[in-house]
Design a protein around this motif. Structure first.
Motif, PDB file in Angstrom:
ATOM      1  N   ALA A 151      25.559   3.603  51.925  1.00 25.30           N
ATOM      2  CA  ALA A 151      24.775   4.555  52.714  1.00 25.30           C
ATOM      3  C   ALA A 151      23.800   5.283  51.799  1.00 25.30           C
ATOM      4  CB  ALA A 151      25.686   5.557  53.421  1.00 25.30           C
ATOM      5  N   VAL A 152      22.541   5.330  52.206  1.00 26.95           N
ATOM      6  CA  VAL A 152      21.547   6.150  51.499  1.00 26.95           C
ATOM      7  C   VAL A 152      21.661   7.547  52.095  1.00 26.95           C
ATOM      8  CG1 VAL A 152      19.100   6.490  51.016  1.00 26.95           C
ATOM      9  CG2 VAL A 152      20.048   4.169  51.123  1.00 26.95           C
ATOM     10  N   ASN A 183      31.060   2.055  49.401  1.00 27.53           N
ATOM     11  CA  ASN A 183      32.428   2.050  49.904  1.00 27.53           C
ATOM     12  C   ASN A 183      33.219   1.019  49.118  1.00 27.53           C
ATOM     13  OD1 ASN A 183      34.835   1.899  51.327  1.00 27.53           O
ATOM     14  ND2 ASN A 183      33.844   2.235  53.304  1.00 27.53           N
ATOM     15  N   ALA A 184      33.954   1.495  48.114  1.00 25.83           N
ATOM     16  CA  ALA A 184      34.655   0.604  47.183  1.00 25.83           C
ATOM     17  C   ALA A 184      35.849  -0.090  47.819  1.00 25.83           C
ATOM     18  CB  ALA A 184      35.111   1.387  45.950  1.00 25.83           C
ATOM     19  N   ARG A 185      36.076   0.145  49.103  1.00 25.28           N
ATOM     20  CA  ARG A 185      37.179  -0.526  49.791  1.00 25.28           C
ATOM     21  C   ARG A 185      36.685  -1.677  50.664  1.00 25.28           C
ATOM     22  NH1 ARG A 185      38.850   5.237  50.588  1.00 25.28           N
ATOM     23  NH2 ARG A 185      40.320   5.653  48.903  1.00 25.28           N
ATOM     24  N   ASN A 186      35.383  -1.938  50.614  1.00 26.66           N
ATOM     25  CA  ASN A 186      34.804  -2.960  51.483  1.00 26.66           C
ATOM     26  C   ASN A 186      34.232  -4.143  50.709  1.00 26.66           C
ATOM     27  OD1 ASN A 186      35.386  -1.438  53.713  1.00 26.66           O
ATOM     28  ND2 ASN A 186      33.281  -1.191  54.410  1.00 26.66           N
ATOM     29  N   GLY A 187      34.562  -5.336  51.114  1.00 26.37           N
ATOM     30  CA  GLY A 187      33.917  -6.561  50.659  1.00 26.37           C
ATOM     31  C   GLY A 187      33.730  -6.666  49.159  1.00 26.37           C
ATOM     32  N   ASN A 208      38.037  11.329  52.144  1.00 28.63           N
ATOM     33  CA  ASN A 208      38.201  10.240  51.189  1.00 28.63           C
ATOM     34  C   ASN A 208      37.863   8.890  51.810  1.00 28.63           C
ATOM     35  OD1 ASN A 208      40.559   8.204  49.731  1.00 28.63           O
ATOM     36  ND2 ASN A 208      39.062   9.262  48.465  1.00 28.63           N
ATOM     37  N   LYS A 209      38.094   8.753  53.109  1.00 28.72           N
ATOM     38  CA  LYS A 209      37.717   7.509  53.788  1.00 28.72           C
ATOM     39  C   LYS A 209      36.211   7.292  53.679  1.00 28.72           C
ATOM     40  CE  LYS A 209      37.665   7.336  58.327  1.00 28.72           C
ATOM     41  NZ  LYS A 209      38.072   7.213  59.757  1.00 28.72           N
ATOM     42  N   VAL A 210      35.441   8.374  53.776  1.00 30.66           N
ATOM     43  CA  VAL A 210      33.986   8.297  53.655  1.00 30.66           C
ATOM     44  C   VAL A 210      33.594   7.978  52.218  1.00 30.66           C
ATOM     45  CG1 VAL A 210      31.829   9.585  53.868  1.00 30.66           C
ATOM     46  CG2 VAL A 210      33.647   9.900  55.562  1.00 30.66           C
ATOM     47  N   GLY A 266      21.861  11.376  64.474  1.00 32.15           N
ATOM     48  CA  GLY A 266      23.190  11.514  65.069  1.00 32.15           C
ATOM     49  C   GLY A 266      24.013  10.250  64.938  1.00 32.15           C
ATOM     50  N   ALA A 267      23.383   9.084  65.130  1.00 30.53           N
ATOM     51  CA  ALA A 267      24.094   7.810  65.001  1.00 30.53           C
ATOM     52  C   ALA A 267      24.525   7.582  63.557  1.00 30.53           C
ATOM     53  CB  ALA A 267      23.206   6.666  65.478  1.00 30.53           C
ATOM     54  N   PHE A 268      23.662   7.983  62.614  1.00 26.34           N
ATOM     55  CA  PHE A 268      24.013   7.862  61.194  1.00 26.34           C
ATOM     56  C   PHE A 268      25.245   8.702  60.879  1.00 26.34           C
ATOM     57  CE2 PHE A 268      23.917   9.459  56.861  1.00 26.34           C
ATOM     58  CZ  PHE A 268      23.680   8.319  56.108  1.00 26.34           C
ATOM     59  N   VAL A 269      25.267   9.945  61.344  1.00 27.18           N
ATOM     60  CA  VAL A 269      26.400  10.825  61.062  1.00 27.18           C
ATOM     61  C   VAL A 269      27.688  10.244  61.644  1.00 27.18           C
ATOM     62  CG1 VAL A 269      27.401  13.093  61.528  1.00 27.18           C
ATOM     63  CG2 VAL A 269      25.005  12.917  60.832  1.00 27.18           C
ATOM     64  N   ASP A 270      27.605   9.701  62.862  1.00 26.76           N
ATOM     65  CA  ASP A 270      28.796   9.108  63.478  1.00 26.76           C
ATOM     66  C   ASP A 270      29.331   7.942  62.639  1.00 26.76           C
ATOM     67  OD1 ASP A 270      28.652  10.877  65.569  1.00 26.76           O
ATOM     68  OD2 ASP A 270      27.653   9.481  66.942  1.00 26.76           O
ATOM     69  N   ARG A 271      28.442   7.076  62.179  1.00 23.72           N
ATOM     70  CA  ARG A 271      28.855   5.939  61.358  1.00 23.72           C
ATOM     71  C   ARG A 271      29.379   6.418  60.009  1.00 23.72           C
ATOM     72  NH1 ARG A 271      25.934   1.095  62.380  1.00 23.72           N
ATOM     73  NH2 ARG A 271      26.811   0.310  60.416  1.00 23.72           N
ATOM     74  N   TRP A 272      28.737   7.434  59.464  1.00 21.58           N
ATOM     75  CA  TRP A 272      29.109   7.963  58.150  1.00 21.58           C
ATOM     76  C   TRP A 272      30.506   8.576  58.204  1.00 21.58           C
ATOM     77  CZ3 TRP A 272      30.071  12.894  56.158  1.00 21.58           C
ATOM     78  CH2 TRP A 272      29.978  13.035  54.767  1.00 21.58           C
ATOM     79  N   VAL A 273      30.758   9.435  59.187  1.00 24.33           N
ATOM     80  CA  VAL A 273      32.056  10.087  59.300  1.00 24.33           C
ATOM     81  C   VAL A 273      33.164   9.054  59.516  1.00 24.33           C
ATOM     82  CG1 VAL A 273      33.456  11.617  60.751  1.00 24.33           C
ATOM     83  CG2 VAL A 273      31.148  12.299  60.092  1.00 24.33           C
TER      84      VAL A 273
END
Length: 513
Positions: A409-410, A281-285, A434-436, A395-402
């Motif tokens: 993220a691997v 995520n090139a928009r983070n840290g 694009n956010k993802v 399911g938790a991964f998909v929620d965080r990913w979206v």
């Protein structure tokens, strides 16, 4: 994911499911009790996280939904675009309209008639940002949709869109009844596909029944298909050996070898367009700095990841895996691991002491993810880059990913026959994912627009070569490898055709005895 050791809770659940399958059968009951015996049971490692096709990104959800819903176009076994609910289409000479002629006599599962008003309603809603449909960007060239008569739909376009027919073939573009809502469909799917929903036991199974009113030339061969959740691929092999499961698609080559070695299971190996990737995520840290991202790129030996996580079963890949547009993985700043260059990039970023990158990993959606993550962590540690791993249920991964709630993220992402379908929604500034993706640029916006508007294949290949070069030179993500799927079947299962995009659409031609 590598399912070598899973929790006592998961083991208990798997044993419970196995015992249940011995004592009862799912699917519609009949007077003779024979329907379930002739049905097909497919072993899967996760329960679908949604039954709403416009928002499905999880592989297990997509595999179920593509058997419940229809699309305007479809892919054949060689990934050529062929008619679906639209029996023909024609592009105007100036490329500014696409006219589709719809099949007649098609009905939804609830018995209502499918026609142009449903197509207009579906496309209008997919294009509406409020719907949050994951394929919205694939319709970016569409300015409006008209339904001049029940059998005709006209898409008005900004200009030629070479990718549009292929983009219409994904289940994220499923045609829904204009009367249906997301809330309703998440519990009672209502599609035009070869099967209908018969029964669901959350976290255990989902059973589909043959749609005898299916518009296709042949009705499905089996009366039911049950997707049975067994959290570990090795346990699925055991279930197949005991006769409780007849078909499964594995990601883990070691499990596939074990299955085939028993002599009672046939395994078919299929190269995939899907690609394994370390998403950044090139928009983070620290990842905002291209030099940090390039340091990560240079510190990774992709072949080592492939060999460690997937026994070398696959090939190192660049961004684009579609056969006609394939990227050259050697055309990147560090085609081979180079720790000296990695250190130089970190120094340019003012991070000679190292960086920490919080990284999410899915456990349950595919077999090699945790092993990939651990190998990446070990390699990057040698370059003073610490991957702080957070392993999540599918399911938790998909929620965080979206939600783009990650630094890295691997992931295993689905590839498509056309690069616009693969990446237009990710790497354009107005792409709905694009956010993802975490990265876009004016140059990419221009290139993707040119790729859609160009119909000459060679010219499109040159454009997408430039897309791939831009993504690699900016280390938007770190593309690792493409692998295989391994379709396992027991004796008596015939007619299933594995596909390079991982689709299970040919369950409709599969028989079981």
């Amino acid at each position: 994911m590598p399912r070598g050791a899973f929790s006592a809770v998961a083991l208990t659940a798997a044993l419970s499911i196995a015992l249940t399958s011995c004592s009862s059968s799912s699917g519609p009951a009949t007077g003779t009790g024979t329907a379930a015996a002739k049905g097909l049971v497919v072993g899967v490692t996760s329960d679908p996280d949604t039954l709403f096709p416009w928002k499905a990104t999880q592989f297990q959800a997509v595999n179920v939904l593509q058997n419940l819903y229809g699309t305007l176009t479809e892919f054949d076994k060689d990934l050529n675009v062929v008619p679906g609910l639209a029996e023909s289409w024609e592009t105007a000479e100036d490329g500014k309209t696409l006219t589709l002629k719809l099949r007649q006599g098609v009905t939804f599962a609830d018995g209502s008639t499918f026609d142009s008003k449903d197509v207009k309603s579906s496309l209008d809603k997919i294009m509406d940002e409020a719907t949050a449909a994951v394929a919205r960007a694939s319709l970016s060239s569409v300015t409006s949709v008209e339904a001049p008569d029940p059998a005709t739909v006209v898409l008005n376009l900004t200009g030629p869109d070479a990718a549009l027919p292929a983009n219409l073939a994904t289940v994220n573009m499923a045609m829904l009844s204009s009367d249906d809502t997301e809330e309703k469909l998440n519990t009672a799917p209502n599609g035009t596909g070869p099967f209908t929903l018969s029964k669901r036991v959350p976290s255990q199974s989902i059973t589909l029944a043959r749609n005898d009113k299916y518009w296709g030339g042949e009705k499905p061969k089996v009366p039911t298909v049950e997707f049975r959740v067994i959290p570990d691929e090795s346990s699925i092999v055991s279930a197949m050996q005991s006769g409780n499961v007849q078909l499964a698609v594995f990601n883990d080559p070691l499990v596939a070898q074990t299955a085939e070695g028993g002599g009672t299971i046939t395994v078919t190996k299929t190269p995939q367009l899907n690609y394994h990737v370390l998403q950044l995520n090139a928009r983070n840290g620290d990842l905002k700095d291209v030099n940090v991202r390039l340091a990560i790129q240079c510190a990774i030996d992709r072949q080592q990841v492939l060999s460690t996580a997937a026994l070398g079963e696959g090939e190192v890949t660049g961004p684009i895996t579609a056969t006609a547009f394939k990227s050259d993985p050697n055309k990147r700043p560090c085609p081979n691991r180079d720790l000296t260059k990695a250190a130089e990039y970190l120094s340019k970023a003012g991070k000679s002491g190292g960086v920490t990158v919080k990284t999410i990993v899915s456990q349950g959606e595919y077999a090699t993810s945790v092993n990939e993550a651990q190998n990446l962590k070990a390699q990057l540690a040698e370059a003073k880059i610490n991957l702080e791993l957070e392993v999540l249920e599918s399911g938790a991964f998909v929620d965080r990913w979206v939600a783009a709630d990650f630094d890295a993220a691997v992931a295993l992402n689905g590839g498509r026959p056309d690069p616009d379908g693969s990446y237009g929604r990710y790497f354009t500034s107005k792409g709905n994912l694009n956010k993802v993706a975490g990265y876009s640029s004016p140059e990419l916006d221009k290139l993707f627009a040119e790729g859609k508007a160009t119909t000459d294949q060679a010219a499109r290949k040159a454009i997408y070569d430039r897309v791939a070069a831009h993504l690699e030179e900016n280390a938007a993500w770190i593309w690792l490898f493409s692998g295989y799927t391994y379709t396992a079947t027991t004796a008596g299962v015939q007619g299933f055709t594995p596909m390079a995009n991982g689709s299970l659409q040919y369950l409709r031609t599969t028989s079981a005895s």
